[in-house]
Design an enzyme around this catalytic site. Structure first.
Site, short mmCIF file in Angstrom:
data_model
loop_
_atom_site.label_atom_id
_atom_site.label_comp_id
_atom_site.label_asym_id
_atom_site.label_seq_id
_atom_site.Cartn_x
_atom_site.Cartn_y
_atom_site.Cartn_z
N HIS A 7 7.19 4.28 41.42
CA HIS A 7 6.08 3.70 41.88
C HIS A 7 5.35 5.02 42.59
O HIS A 7 4.15 4.95 43.43
CB HIS A 7 6.36 2.92 43.23
CG HIS A 7 7.30 1.77 42.88
ND1 HIS A 7 6.83 0.58 42.50
CD2 HIS A 7 8.64 1.72 43.05
CE1 HIS A 7 7.93 -0.21 42.11
NE2 HIS A 7 9.17 0.57 42.75
N SER B 200 -12.58 25.55 35.70
CA SER B 200 -13.72 25.11 36.34
C SER B 200 -15.09 25.85 36.36
O SER B 200 -14.88 26.90 36.55
CB SER B 200 -13.65 24.29 37.38
OG SER B 200 -14.84 23.91 38.36
#
Length: 482
Positions: free
Chosen positions: A154, A284
């Protein structure tokens, strides 16, 4: 005409390997058509058709690659039929054969058979690349088979595993893909010579009702085209279930690639593992410090495209009427090449990623240290019982200290200090000398290292055995446009 004023698919202009881009090119397609016409004429002459001369065959053979695309385009515009346009164009290049090109055949003789050849050749391009990707990831798994890492269920911290064992989860999916794609390749047959509705009626007429010669013609053309067998029954086309079978295996691989790349992206976020990052690469345009997992993101992006394409083949197989309808054609011209091109690109990316993945053991170790104290509590309780303690009382002591440590982490943003609290408790003095051993991460990974070795030796090794020769020579890797 400039290539910059018309749309080009980035699958070929930006990403795909030269060999896969060529495999679905016009030169490959129409050159294969001409080879099929030569094969048909050669076999027909061998079986006794007198109208086919040696000169005709020689001219056909000499002009297999001499394709006048301008003439073919003009003929198609006039005739509104791509196959007949190329029959005419080939006839101009080989005038002695003009009268016998395409003799007895229907359009699907060249269209379907050439597509089967391109799919066969495409699978032969993909399989060694998949084997190479598996081999590289197997090396990674073996290298890191013993390195403990926090497991996640999870995406919440769970029991420890090893970096190599996690890689084996990815490997298992890829080995299944290797098996599925290989099986699809082995099952692939030729359409052969079947005529307009699959009855071979035109060829039976050519050979004056001689069934044996028609069967031999089908066998010869199939063999000369490099296939061991042909589909025994067809309509005008081979069953479009064949396309579905092949693209199912490629789509399934797309799911594997997406899962692997997603896991790598999650681990990159945790700074535990990174894909290769080149010296001058920019992550970036605004944030100069960033190291974005661009290769893995591209794998996810293209995998989604690959996984959706198989829906077209479901629809096409389901909606063909009786012996055939032409509503399959335009869809297949897009779907089949794009599936192969996309799978090829994904394999180039995965090979590149697996070849240069970087692991950060200290980051992994720090995260283990944050969670291991809680996981070690059961071991500590057992050690206390062995030292003469009461299990229930020990459980209560651990419970109280664990909640105090958890409050430190969650409410104060501090490190997990459960072990320091245990060291400071008089109750746990009998086992303080054992704490280091009880907290060794390697004692929490179960049989993960042994599972890695067994899996690599018993499953991965045999799966790669057919590809050992090509792997030894090296599978060429593409330069990755990032």
């Amino acid at each position: 005409m400039s290539t910059h004023n018309r749309y080009q698919s980035p699958l070929t202009s930006r990403y795909a390997s030269p060999e896969m881009a060529y495999n679905f090119s016009d030169d490959k397609k129409f050159g294969t058509w001409r080879s099929l016409w030569l094969t048909l004429a050669t076999a027909e002459k061998q079986l006794g058709l007198k109208d086919i001369t040696d000169e005709a065959l020689a001219q056909m053979k000499a002009n297999l690659a001499n394709i006048d695309y301008t003439m073919a385009a003009a003929e198609e515009k006039r005739r509104r039929h791509d196959v007949m346009a190329h029959v005419h164009t080939f006839g101009v290049a080989a005038p002695a054969a003009a009268a016998i090109i395409h003799l007895g055949a229907t359009s699907c003789y060249v269209t379907d058979n050439s597509e089967l050849i391109m799919m066969r050749d495409g699978l032969d391009i993909l399989l060694p690349k998949l084997a190479s990707a598996i081999s590289k990831l197997a090396d990674f798994a073996r290298t890191y088979k013993d390195l403990p890492t926090l497991g996640f269920t999870h995406f919440q911290p769970a029991q420890l595993t090893t970096v190599g064992k996690r890689a084996c989860l990815w490997l298992q999916d890829l080995v299944m893909d290797l098996r599925n794609i290989s099986r699809a390749r082995q099952d692939l047959r030729f359409r052969g010579v079947k005529g307009t509705t699959g009855t071979q009626g035109s060829f039976l007429a050519l050979f004056d009702g001689d069934h044996d010669k028609v069967e031999e013609l089908d066998r010869l053309v199939t063999e000369m085209s490099g296939f061991p067998s042909a589909y025994p029954v067809t309509g005008q086309t081979y069953s479009r279930k064949v396309d579905l079978d092949v693209l199912n295996s490629l789509s399934s691989f797309g799911a594997s690639a997406h899962k692997i790349a997603t896991d790598i992206r999650l681990l990159a976020h945790l700074k535990e593992l990174e894909e290769p990052f080149e010296k001058d690469q920019i992550g970036s345009s605004a944030m100069a410090y960033k190291r974005n997992p661009m290769r893995s993101e591209r794998v996810c992006s293209l995998s989604r495209h690959l996984m959706t394409l198989v829906g077209n083949t479901h629809q096409t197989a389901a909606t063909q009427w009786l012996e055939r309808t032409l509503d399959d054609s335009a869809n297949r011209r897009v779907t089949i090449p794009e599936a192969f091109l996309t799978a090829d690109i994904l394999l180039s990316l995965l090979q590149n990623i697996f070849d240069g993945m970087v692991v950060y053991p200290k980051v992994i170790g720090r995260r283990i240290a944050q969670e291991l104290p809680f996981m070690a509590t059961e071991n500590i309780i057992m050690a206390m019982v062995k030292a003469g303690g009461d299990r229930q009382e020990c459980h209560e002591q651990i419970r109280v200290l664990s909640h105090q440590a958890a409050a430190q982490v969650k409410q104060e943003g501090l490190e997990n200090d459960l072990i320091e609290r245990i060291r400071g408790s008089d109750y746990f003095k009998p086992i303080l000398g054992q704490l280091e051993a009880l907290l060794d991460p390697k004692t929490f990974v179960g049989r993960a290292p042994q599972q890695v070795v067994n899996f690599l030796d018993k499953e991965v090794g045999p799966a790669l055995a057919p590809y050992q020769e090509v792997l030894a020579k090296g599978v060429r890797q593409e330069d990755i446009n990032v």
